[in-house]
Design an enzyme around this catalytic site. Structure first.
Site, PDB file in Angstrom:
ATOM      1  N   SER A   1       0.863  -1.172   0.000  1.00 24.32           N
ATOM      2  CA  SER A   1       0.000   0.000   0.000  1.00 24.32           C
ATOM      3  C   SER A   1       0.901   1.224   0.000  1.00 24.32           C
ATOM      4  O   SER A   1       2.078   1.136   0.370  1.00 24.32           O
ATOM      5  CB  SER A   1      -0.886  -0.005   1.252  1.00 24.32           C
ATOM      6  OG  SER A   1      -1.508   1.259   1.456  1.00 24.32           O
TER       7      SER A   1
ATOM      8  N   TYR B   1      -2.049  -1.142  10.527  1.00 26.23           N
ATOM      9  CA  TYR B   1      -2.103  -1.362   9.073  1.00 26.23           C
ATOM     10  C   TYR B   1      -0.789  -0.915   8.438  1.00 26.23           C
ATOM     11  O   TYR B   1      -0.207  -1.631   7.612  1.00 26.23           O
ATOM     12  CB  TYR B   1      -3.272  -0.589   8.474  1.00 26.23           C
ATOM     13  CG  TYR B   1      -3.428  -0.768   6.979  1.00 26.23           C
ATOM     14  CD1 TYR B   1      -4.062  -1.892   6.462  1.00 26.23           C
ATOM     15  CD2 TYR B   1      -2.951   0.190   6.087  1.00 26.23           C
ATOM     16  CE1 TYR B   1      -4.218  -2.065   5.090  1.00 26.23           C
ATOM     17  CE2 TYR B   1      -3.088   0.031   4.713  1.00 26.23           C
ATOM     18  CZ  TYR B   1      -3.729  -1.102   4.230  1.00 26.23           C
ATOM     19  OH  TYR B   1      -3.868  -1.265   2.867  1.00 26.23           O
TER      20      TYR B   1
END
Length: 256
Positions: A136, A149
């Protein structure tokens, strides 16, 4: 160009979103696709549409991944393309609020899922093989409230680079992709999804959300034999967010 005829691809998290688009794109280019996902109904539908095979898989369970890769590898003899895409994003929490269980859930799915995918696919891969891991933009830069995350996706980048160095001597390429907000069902269901879209759009040179088809196109490129010397890279798919300050940010900070 970018023909995948005769190749076998394994894609995790392939029942929807990025994984589904990757399955469609790679099968459309000629690859035989194994669709790996927890969702049996959706995964089976994608596999049937692509002319491939569905294997129910929990990427957080080492034995489940090992069994899936063994099934795929033994059936076709070799795995040419492995896309470790499955991932989760839980609601935002600041560092002081993160529980061990929450942190580990991100690690189990987002990080260990990638590690297991590489470890158990590797025995079935040969020279010219390609591994693409989904990280990401938050595996390269951080945003407040995404501590667990962020950590899990930073780990994907580190694992990717290490595997690229270790597997390179056998002619296997390993890269990861780092998208910003992608227009997927997971984002739509995410409680902070719209805030994420707004934030990334405002900070990007091209104020747009990423479509899963855009990500699949990059995965296709990285999978093909036409791309033999790109490895160990974390490629941004970010509408120019990391290039510099966007017009929206600039004009808000220093209005005319």
């Amino acid at each position: 160009m970018f023909d995948l005829t005769g190749k076998t691809a394994v894609i995790t998290g392939a029942a929807m979103g990025i994984g589904k688009c990757c399955a469609e794109r790679l099968s459309g280019a000629g690859a035989y696709v194994y669709v790996l996902d927890l969702d049996a109904e959706a995964g089976q539908a994608v596999a049937e549409a692509c002319g491939g095979t569905f294997i129910q898989t929990d990427v957080a369970d080492e034995s489940s991944v090992a069994n899936a890769m063994k099934q795929a590898g033994e059936r076709t003899g070799t795995l040419d393309i492995v896309v470790n895409n499955a991932g989760i994003s839980l609601t935002r929490q600041n560092i002081d609020e993160i529980s061990t269980d929450r942190f580990m859930r991100h690690i189990e799915v987002n990080s260990l899922g990638v590690l297991y995918g590489m470890q158990y696919a590797r025995p079935f891969m040969k020279e010219g093989g390609a591994i693409i891991n989904t990280s990401s933009i938050l595996g390269q830069y951080v945003a407040p409230g995404y501590g667990s995350y962020n950590a899990s996706k930073f780990a994907v980048v580190g694992l990717t680079k290490t595997a690229a160095v270790e597997y390179g001597r056998d002619g296997i390429r390993v890269n990861c992709i780092c998208p910003t907000a992608v227009n997927t069902p997971m984002l739509a269901e995410f409680a902070d999804g719209q805030q994420e879209v707004n934030a990334f759009s405002k900070t990007s040179a091209i104020s747009s959300i990423i479509e899963p088809e855009h990500v699949a196109a990059l995965v296709h490129f990285l999978s093909a034999d036409d791309c033999p010397v790109i490895t160990g890279q974390a490629l941004h798919i970010d509408c120019g967010m990391t290039a510099g300050v966007s017009w929206a940010e600039w004009t808000e900070a220093a209005p005319a």
